[in-house]
Design a protein around this motif. Structure first.
Motif, PDB file in Angstrom:
ATOM      1  N   UNK A 233     -45.251  31.977  12.459  1.00  0.00           N
ATOM      2  CA  UNK A 233     -44.876  33.244  13.074  1.00  0.00           C
ATOM      3  C   UNK A 233     -43.591  33.134  13.870  1.00  0.00           C
ATOM      4  N   UNK A 234     -43.427  32.018  14.588  1.00  0.00           N
ATOM      5  CA  UNK A 234     -42.220  31.824  15.393  1.00  0.00           C
ATOM      6  C   UNK A 234     -40.997  31.573  14.522  1.00  0.00           C
TER       7      UNK A 234
ATOM      8  N   UNK B  93     -37.657  44.720  18.556  1.00  0.00           N
ATOM      9  CA  UNK B  93     -39.064  44.509  18.904  1.00  0.00           C
ATOM     10  C   UNK B  93     -39.953  44.765  17.696  1.00  0.00           C
ATOM     11  N   UNK B  94     -39.690  45.867  17.003  1.00  0.00           N
ATOM     12  CA  UNK B  94     -40.481  46.199  15.817  1.00  0.00           C
ATOM     13  C   UNK B  94     -40.340  45.124  14.747  1.00  0.00           C
ATOM     14  N   UNK B  95     -39.106  44.688  14.487  1.00  0.00           N
ATOM     15  CA  UNK B  95     -38.888  43.664  13.467  1.00  0.00           C
ATOM     16  C   UNK B  95     -39.497  42.334  13.889  1.00  0.00           C
ATOM     17  N   UNK B  96     -39.497  42.035  15.187  1.00  0.00           N
ATOM     18  CA  UNK B  96     -40.104  40.786  15.658  1.00  0.00           C
ATOM     19  C   UNK B  96     -41.602  40.763  15.385  1.00  0.00           C
ATOM     20  N   UNK B  97     -42.267  41.893  15.649  1.00  0.00           N
ATOM     21  CA  UNK B  97     -43.708  41.972  15.395  1.00  0.00           C
ATOM     22  C   UNK B  97     -43.997  41.839  13.905  1.00  0.00           C
ATOM     23  N   UNK B  98     -43.238  42.560  13.080  1.00  0.00           N
ATOM     24  CA  UNK B  98     -43.449  42.514  11.637  1.00  0.00           C
ATOM     25  C   UNK B  98     -43.219  41.105  11.098  1.00  0.00           C
TER      26      UNK B  98
ATOM     27  N   UNK C 192     -48.762  45.295  19.677  1.00  0.00           N
ATOM     28  CA  UNK C 192     -47.858  46.450  19.806  1.00  0.00           C
ATOM     29  C   UNK C 192     -47.967  47.134  21.171  1.00  0.00           C
ATOM     30  N   UNK C 193     -49.196  47.293  21.669  1.00  0.00           N
ATOM     31  CA  UNK C 193     -49.376  47.901  22.995  1.00  0.00           C
ATOM     32  C   UNK C 193     -48.777  47.010  24.086  1.00  0.00           C
ATOM     33  N   UNK C 194     -48.971  45.694  23.954  1.00  0.00           N
ATOM     34  CA  UNK C 194     -48.406  44.770  24.942  1.00  0.00           C
ATOM     35  C   UNK C 194     -46.892  44.870  24.981  1.00  0.00           C
ATOM     36  N   UNK C 195     -46.274  44.889  23.809  1.00  0.00           N
ATOM     37  CA  UNK C 195     -44.821  44.989  23.754  1.00  0.00           C
ATOM     38  C   UNK C 195     -44.328  46.337  24.272  1.00  0.00           C
ATOM     39  N   UNK C 196     -45.124  47.388  24.040  1.00  0.00           N
ATOM     40  CA  UNK C 196     -44.744  48.695  24.584  1.00  0.00           C
ATOM     41  C   UNK C 196     -44.732  48.666  26.108  1.00  0.00           C
ATOM     42  N   UNK C 197     -45.741  48.028  26.707  1.00  0.00           N
ATOM     43  CA  UNK C 197     -45.791  47.940  28.167  1.00  0.00           C
ATOM     44  C   UNK C 197     -44.614  47.132  28.715  1.00  0.00           C
ATOM     45  N   UNK C 198     -44.260  46.055  28.017  1.00  0.00           N
ATOM     46  CA  UNK C 198     -43.082  45.273  28.426  1.00  0.00           C
ATOM     47  C   UNK C 198     -41.826  46.126  28.313  1.00  0.00           C
ATOM     48  N   UNK C 199     -41.733  46.871  27.208  1.00  0.00           N
ATOM     49  CA  UNK C 199     -40.577  47.744  27.004  1.00  0.00           C
ATOM     50  C   UNK C 199     -40.505  48.817  28.090  1.00  0.00           C
ATOM     51  N   UNK C 200     -41.637  49.415  28.422  1.00  0.00           N
ATOM     52  CA  UNK C 200     -41.649  50.463  29.443  1.00  0.00           C
ATOM     53  C   UNK C 200     -41.247  49.925  30.812  1.00  0.00           C
ATOM     54  N   UNK C 201     -41.509  48.644  31.065  1.00  0.00           N
ATOM     55  CA  UNK C 201     -41.153  48.052  32.351  1.00  0.00           C
ATOM     56  C   UNK C 201     -39.657  47.769  32.456  1.00  0.00           C
TER      57      UNK C 201
ATOM     58  N   UNK D 200     -40.452  32.555  11.597  1.00  0.00           N
ATOM     59  CA  UNK D 200     -40.062  33.757  10.862  1.00  0.00           C
ATOM     60  C   UNK D 200     -39.230  34.715  11.723  1.00  0.00           C
ATOM     61  N   UNK D 201     -39.032  34.363  12.999  1.00  0.00           N
ATOM     62  CA  UNK D 201     -38.190  35.178  13.872  1.00  0.00           C
ATOM     63  C   UNK D 201     -36.703  34.818  13.738  1.00  0.00           C
ATOM     64  N   UNK D 202     -36.366  33.961  12.802  1.00  0.00           N
ATOM     65  CA  UNK D 202     -34.978  33.508  12.646  1.00  0.00           C
ATOM     66  C   UNK D 202     -33.998  34.670  12.486  1.00  0.00           C
ATOM     67  N   UNK D 203     -34.270  35.678  11.642  1.00  0.00           N
ATOM     68  CA  UNK D 203     -33.302  36.789  11.531  1.00  0.00           C
ATOM     69  C   UNK D 203     -33.034  37.488  12.854  1.00  0.00           C
ATOM     70  N   UNK D 204     -34.067  37.663  13.677  1.00  0.00           N
ATOM     71  CA  UNK D 204     -33.886  38.318  14.978  1.00  0.00           C
ATOM     72  C   UNK D 204     -32.983  37.482  15.872  1.00  0.00           C
ATOM     73  N   UNK D 205     -33.191  36.163  15.879  1.00  0.00           N
ATOM     74  CA  UNK D 205     -32.361  35.275  16.700  1.00  0.00           C
ATOM     75  C   UNK D 205     -30.909  35.315  16.239  1.00  0.00           C
ATOM     76  N   UNK D 206     -30.713  35.291  14.936  1.00  0.00           N
ATOM     77  CA  UNK D 206     -29.345  35.317  14.394  1.00  0.00           C
ATOM     78  C   UNK D 206     -28.635  36.614  14.775  1.00  0.00           C
ATOM     79  N   UNK D 207     -29.333  37.744  14.621  1.00  0.00           N
ATOM     80  CA  UNK D 207     -28.740  39.042  14.959  1.00  0.00           C
ATOM     81  C   UNK D 207     -28.422  39.124  16.443  1.00  0.00           C
ATOM     82  N   UNK D 208     -29.320  38.632  17.294  1.00  0.00           N
ATOM     83  CA  UNK D 208     -29.089  38.671  18.740  1.00  0.00           C
ATOM     84  C   UNK D 208     -27.893  37.809  19.142  1.00  0.00           C
TER      85      UNK D 208
END
Length: 252
Positions: free
Chosen positions: A168-169, A113-118, A87-96, A171-179
């Motif tokens: 883990x990868x 991002x939140x749904x991807x982590x979950x 979560x901290x890593x993704x926050x730093x990427x987001x802040x950049x 399970x990211x199918x919903x995120x890919x479909x939505x994007x």
């Protein structure tokens, strides 16, 4: 001289900012890693539990490399530190990248991002608590007579990490479909039309990245199909970019 330096200044600033973000990511991850090191043996015991529970009586895992008893728990601890600080890593990427995004993009990125982590953690938990016990029990049952099921701890860790990444990868199918739908690459109608191909593709992917047994392949293929359907359902709440722009133009 100033005319030459001026255009490059923003790039230098971005590189400095990127370095600062990467240093924060590395520092927090290392701090977490050293904090977890006293529990390295317990962490490995937790990771090895699904296999240990299915090993025959009076058998155990083995270490064929001299330094494996030390380095394998260290690898597990490093993996745990990476996951805990994700979560901290993704926050730093987001802040950049946030300053370069529009307001409507910022509203979309954070939920994704939140749904991807979950979902990634959900895929790992699904593999650990459901897939591993079933697969290891199946493998123990088909082990030939006279063969001792004594797995090397380093090879076991490599197998577990590969399965964690695979589940883990996927399970990211919903995120890919939505994007894909959000960016206007494909419409919901097109996504529904390719459903039969997705079903076949799910079993092909499962056959490639899981052990060669039907049980583990089904345990990955079925969630893939259900997650694809979940992505289609979430697409109902996300308007594609083209449609959004047309609606804003009509409103003006």
């Amino acid at each position: 001289m100033s005319e030459i330096e001026q255009p490059t200044q923003p790039l230098v600033e971005h590189l400095i900012e990127l370095r600062r973000r990467l240093m924060w990511i590395a520092a927090v991850m290392l701090l977490c890693f050293f904090g977890l090191m006293p529990f390295a043996q317990k962490l490995y015991t937790f990771v090895a539990q699904p296999l240990m529970a299915t090993l025959p009586a009076n058998t155990s895992m083995i270490a064929t490399d001299v330094i494996a008893p030390f380095f394998v728990p260290v690898k597990v601890t490093l993996m745990a530190a990476f996951l805990l600080t994700l979560p901290h890593t993704l926050y730093q990427v987001w802040a950049f990248v946030a300053p370069a995004l529009y307001q409507n993009e910022k509203r979309l990125v954070m939920p994704l991002v939140f749904s991807s982590v979950v979902l990634f953690f959900g895929g790992m938990a699904f593999a650990y608590f459901l897939v591993f016990p079933v697969v290891f029990k199946f493998l123990a049952g088909v082990t030939p007579l006279g063969v001792s099921m004594a797995t090397d701890i380093d090879k076991y860790l490599s197998f577990v990490l590969g399965m964690f990444v695979a589940f883990g990868t996927t399970f990211e199918v919903p995120v890919v479909v939505v994007l894909l739908n959000r960016m206007g690459v494909v419409s919901v109608t097109q996504l529904k039309a390719v459903r039969p191909y997705v079903i076949v593709g799910a079993f092909v992917v499962a056959a490639v990245i899981t052990p060669p047994d039907v049980i583990s392949q089904v345990l990955l293929a079925v969630p893939l199909i259900l997650l694809y359907e979940a992505g289609l359902w979430f697409c109902r709440f996300v308007k594609p970019v083209q449609l959004r722009q047309e609606a804003e133009t009509a409103a003006d």
